[in-house]
Design a protein around this motif. Structure first.
Motif, PDB file in Angstrom:
ATOM      1  N   GLU A  55       0.831  -1.211   0.000  1.00 62.26           N
ATOM      2  CA  GLU A  55       0.000   0.000   0.000  1.00 62.26           C
ATOM      3  C   GLU A  55       0.868   1.265   0.000  1.00 62.26           C
ATOM      4  OE1 GLU A  55      -3.135   0.136  -0.543  1.00 62.26           O
ATOM      5  OE2 GLU A  55      -3.609  -1.987  -0.384  1.00 62.26           O
ATOM      6  N   GLU A  88      -5.105   4.687  -1.257  1.00 60.61           N
ATOM      7  CA  GLU A  88      -4.056   3.726  -0.863  1.00 60.61           C
ATOM      8  C   GLU A  88      -3.498   4.105   0.516  1.00 60.61           C
ATOM      9  OE1 GLU A  88      -4.455   1.463  -2.764  1.00 60.61           O
ATOM     10  OE2 GLU A  88      -4.125   1.886  -4.881  1.00 60.61           O
ATOM     11  N   HIS A  91      -5.795   2.741   3.031  1.00 59.16           N
ATOM     12  CA  HIS A  91      -5.579   1.302   3.202  1.00 59.16           C
ATOM     13  C   HIS A  91      -4.365   1.040   4.099  1.00 59.16           C
ATOM     14  CE1 HIS A  91      -7.613   0.626  -0.989  1.00 59.16           C
ATOM     15  NE2 HIS A  91      -8.470   0.950  -0.044  1.00 59.16           N
ATOM     16  N   ILE A 166     -10.661  -3.705   1.242  1.00 58.26           N
ATOM     17  CA  ILE A 166      -9.565  -3.145   0.452  1.00 58.26           C
ATOM     18  C   ILE A 166      -9.588  -3.745  -0.957  1.00 58.26           C
ATOM     19  CG2 ILE A 166      -7.043  -2.941   0.273  1.00 58.26           C
ATOM     20  CD1 ILE A 166      -6.919  -2.888   3.342  1.00 58.26           C
ATOM     21  N   GLU A 170      -9.481  -2.047  -4.683  1.00 61.98           N
ATOM     22  CA  GLU A 170      -8.432  -2.309  -5.685  1.00 61.98           C
ATOM     23  C   GLU A 170      -9.063  -2.744  -7.008  1.00 61.98           C
ATOM     24  OE1 GLU A 170      -6.153  -0.966  -4.429  1.00 61.98           O
ATOM     25  OE2 GLU A 170      -5.593  -1.713  -2.454  1.00 61.98           O
TER      26      GLU A 170
HETATM   27 FE   LIG Z   1      -4.811  -0.098  -1.714  1.00 61.97          FE
END
Ligand SMILES: [Fe+2]
Ligand SMILES: [Fe+2]
Length: 193
Positions: A55, A88, A91, A166, A170
């Motif tokens: 990440e 990101e 995350h 997550i 993605e």
């Molecule tokens: Fe991510």
């Protein structure tokens, strides 16, 4: 209200409150890890360290791309890269918090970052090449996280649900990058017209 619990009734998988309380007190230093944690905590932490590194590398790559992408056609792309960088980062924070809950110390060491990451740090001065690199990185993350959902399965549902969340993001990112690639002539559209 009838709270008389049958003393000798067989309870195949539910621990009684007293046992639960005793266990919780005894291992208080373990934080969120209780005796019912079904997996190998050390291994879970190690896996999450690689997710964290992945990440962070994605934050860095998208941030760099959002700044260097130039050209008339790039404004929308820059905004998209910047948005992905923010997501990101979100995350990375979720994963770092989970590592902490499991009793580990999240590893942000920049020296070993790329070795621990599944995704790569790739840059380019060409817009289409940047989009393509991001698509590749997203596809790697999707593959990796799908495996992890299976790995965490029922023995660590909290981590599994986090990874599932997550993973959903993605997949969205990968789809966004594919759309951009088509729009910028990097690949022919396979969607029916
Ligand atoms: Fe991510
Ligand atoms: Fe992503």
């Amino acid at each position: 209200m009838n709270d008389a619990s049958p003393k000798s009734a067989a309870q195949p998988f539910l621990s009684d409150v007293k046992t639960l309380r005793e266990r919780a007190r005894k291992h208080i230093e373990k934080g969120a890890i209780t005796q019912s944690y079904g997996g190998d905590v050390g291994q879970a932490i190690e896996i999450l360290q690689s997710v964290l590194a992945t990440e962070i590398v994605c934050v860095l790559r998208y941030t760099q791309h959002s700044i260097v992408a130039t050209g008339l056609a790039s404004e929308g792309v820059k905004a998209e890269f910047a948005e992905h960088a923010r997501e990101e980062h979100g995350h990375a924070m979720q994963v770092a918090e989970r590592i902490n809950q499991l009793g580990g110390a999240p590893d942000f060491n920049p020296q070993t970052l790329t070795a621990r990451s599944a995704a790569e740090y790739q840059t380019s001065d060409k817009l289409v090449a940047m989009i393509r690199e991001n698509l590749v990185a997203e596809r790697i993350a999707v593959e990796h996280y799908r495996e992890l959902v299976r790995y965490f399965g029922d023995h660590d549902p909290v981590t599994r649900v986090m990874i599932e969340g997550i993973l959903g993001k993605e997949e969205e990112h990968a789809s966004d990058m594919l759309d951009l690639l088509v729009r910028h002539g990097g690949i022919a559209s396979e969607k029916p017209r």
